[in-house]
Scaffold this motif. Sequence first.
Motif, PDB file in Angstrom:
ATOM      1  N   ARG A 184       0.826  -1.207   0.000  1.00 40.59           N
ATOM      2  CA  ARG A 184       0.000   0.000   0.000  1.00 40.59           C
ATOM      3  C   ARG A 184       0.861   1.258   0.000  1.00 40.59           C
ATOM      4  NH1 ARG A 184      -4.284  -1.191   4.865  1.00 40.59           N
ATOM      5  NH2 ARG A 184      -4.731  -3.379   4.406  1.00 40.59           N
ATOM      6  N   PHE A 229       5.249   4.261  -6.136  1.00 38.83           N
ATOM      7  CA  PHE A 229       5.035   3.120  -7.029  1.00 38.83           C
ATOM      8  C   PHE A 229       6.194   2.133  -6.909  1.00 38.83           C
ATOM      9  CE2 PHE A 229       7.684   5.853  -9.577  1.00 38.83           C
ATOM     10  CZ  PHE A 229       8.446   4.997 -10.359  1.00 38.83           C
ATOM     11  N   ARG A 238       5.422  -0.403  -4.242  1.00 37.24           N
ATOM     12  CA  ARG A 238       4.433  -1.395  -4.649  1.00 37.24           C
ATOM     13  C   ARG A 238       5.043  -2.429  -5.603  1.00 37.24           C
ATOM     14  NH1 ARG A 238       1.720   3.544  -4.925  1.00 37.24           N
ATOM     15  NH2 ARG A 238       1.341   3.517  -7.190  1.00 37.24           N
ATOM     16  N   ARG A 279      -4.738  -7.064  -5.562  1.00 37.83           N
ATOM     17  CA  ARG A 279      -5.202  -5.680  -5.675  1.00 37.83           C
ATOM     18  C   ARG A 279      -4.321  -4.855  -6.612  1.00 37.83           C
ATOM     19  NH1 ARG A 279      -6.550  -1.796  -0.497  1.00 37.83           N
ATOM     20  NH2 ARG A 279      -7.116   0.080  -1.662  1.00 37.83           N
ATOM     21  N   LEU A 280      -3.044  -5.175  -6.678  1.00 34.54           N
ATOM     22  CA  LEU A 280      -2.116  -4.372  -7.479  1.00 34.54           C
ATOM     23  C   LEU A 280      -2.321  -4.549  -8.978  1.00 34.54           C
ATOM     24  CD1 LEU A 280       1.159  -4.721  -5.383  1.00 34.54           C
ATOM     25  CD2 LEU A 280      -0.356  -2.740  -5.569  1.00 34.54           C
ATOM     26  N   ASP A 328      -3.612  -1.352 -10.125  1.00 39.28           N
ATOM     27  CA  ASP A 328      -2.882  -0.184  -9.635  1.00 39.28           C
ATOM     28  C   ASP A 328      -2.980   0.951 -10.651  1.00 39.28           C
ATOM     29  OD1 ASP A 328      -0.579   0.371  -7.388  1.00 39.28           O
ATOM     30  OD2 ASP A 328      -0.146   1.462  -9.250  1.00 39.28           O
ATOM     31  N   VAL A 348       3.564  -0.356 -12.424  1.00 34.62           N
ATOM     32  CA  VAL A 348       3.252  -1.371 -11.414  1.00 34.62           C
ATOM     33  C   VAL A 348       2.501  -2.523 -12.053  1.00 34.62           C
ATOM     34  CG1 VAL A 348       2.051  -1.823  -9.236  1.00 34.62           C
ATOM     35  CG2 VAL A 348       3.248   0.354  -9.569  1.00 34.62           C
ATOM     36  N   ARG A 349       1.555  -2.195 -12.913  1.00 31.91           N
ATOM     37  CA  ARG A 349       0.780  -3.257 -13.563  1.00 31.91           C
ATOM     38  C   ARG A 349       1.659  -4.100 -14.495  1.00 31.91           C
ATOM     39  NH1 ARG A 349      -2.572   1.282 -14.462  1.00 31.91           N
ATOM     40  NH2 ARG A 349      -2.301   1.111 -16.737  1.00 31.91           N
ATOM     41  N   TRP A 356       3.703  -6.373 -12.434  1.00 28.88           N
ATOM     42  CA  TRP A 356       2.840  -7.478 -11.976  1.00 28.88           C
ATOM     43  C   TRP A 356       2.791  -8.576 -13.040  1.00 28.88           C
ATOM     44  CZ3 TRP A 356      -1.250 -10.603 -12.828  1.00 28.88           C
ATOM     45  CH2 TRP A 356      -1.943 -11.123 -11.726  1.00 28.88           C
ATOM     46  N   PRO A 370      -9.425   0.439  -7.386  1.00 27.46           N
ATOM     47  CA  PRO A 370      -8.379  -0.010  -6.478  1.00 27.46           C
ATOM     48  C   PRO A 370      -8.649   0.328  -5.030  1.00 27.46           C
ATOM     49  CG  PRO A 370      -7.661   1.884  -7.784  1.00 27.46           C
ATOM     50  CD  PRO A 370      -8.947   1.417  -8.369  1.00 27.46           C
ATOM     51  N   VAL A 389      -2.858   5.362  -2.628  1.00 25.10           N
ATOM     52  CA  VAL A 389      -1.793   5.037  -3.560  1.00 25.10           C
ATOM     53  C   VAL A 389      -0.987   6.251  -3.985  1.00 25.10           C
ATOM     54  CG1 VAL A 389      -2.862   2.962  -4.434  1.00 25.10           C
ATOM     55  CG2 VAL A 389      -3.481   5.142  -5.424  1.00 25.10           C
ATOM     56  N   VAL A 437      -0.999   8.654  -6.473  1.00 18.61           N
ATOM     57  CA  VAL A 437      -0.493   8.615  -7.834  1.00 18.61           C
ATOM     58  C   VAL A 437       0.283   9.873  -8.167  1.00 18.61           C
ATOM     59  CG1 VAL A 437      -1.140   8.315 -10.234  1.00 18.61           C
ATOM     60  CG2 VAL A 437      -2.498   7.261  -8.440  1.00 18.61           C
TER      61      VAL A 437
END
Length: 293
Positions: free
Chosen positions: A98, A102, A105, A134-135, A138, A143-144, A147, A207, A236, A238
Amino acid sequence: SGPGAEPEPGGGGDGSSAKDLTWSVVVPLFLQLCGDGVAEVRDEAARATSKAVQTAAPELFIDPRDGEGSSGSLGGSKPPLLAETSRLVRHLIRTFARGRSFRARMTYIRMCDSVIRDSPLHVFTDLFLRPLVRLVVDPVKNVRLCWAITIAPHIRKVGRLGSNPAVVAAAYRMINSGKDPEGRRVLEAAPLADLPEGVDLNFGGGPDSDMDESDKGEGWLPIEGGTGDSSGCSDVGVGEENEEDERREGQRHEEAASCVPQPPPPAPGSGASQPSASASAQGSAFLPPPRVG
């Protein structure tokens, strides 16, 4: 423990001293390196997550099926986490999963990769799964993409998480979202395990509402009083990132994505420069609780 008493087998005193050293030196150093300003340092530290957790909390690595009740089900009663172990897990989730940065995360995603590879699977599914899922939504593209690159090997048909509906469904959600062409390319090249029937890909909304890791939601984690722990890293953030640092991280991960085998030939690399992240992803300092006795 009186005069003339024989020492306990296995050197209980030495074991206690070793555990004190783990919590006072090893764990804080591990967390500091995971929040380092240099990407390579963070990545190497995250790869040691499983070993660090096992050293600090060996009780987590005991198979819950061993002992009373031989049904083989993981859903039976489990002993509560020790206080210091609970604090460590909470710290990892709140500071990294959390985290406002970024980078924090993305470090959590790599931590999960270490746990998935080198720990009993129940350690990941019981303690680290929900924040990782959950990410996938994001708000930061890097981050995505991280992932997808990191988790894709685990959700192949023969991967350790190939039969985990939550993670597989999260991957299909990214594929179907239309927002992540690079991530979709990585995931489709895996290839993924089949999506279980009846799984809803729309698991919440955004999110901030899907799979909220509140204290009540973490199976083993005992609820602690007060509100101080829950407010520090709840959003988050951003807009708090440095655009240049984010661009460099994006180049780094797009290069990694281009190395994944794909049906069409990858575009020529752009020769991105090495990232030199300057801001630390650390949250509040981890202070292990005083040991009693």
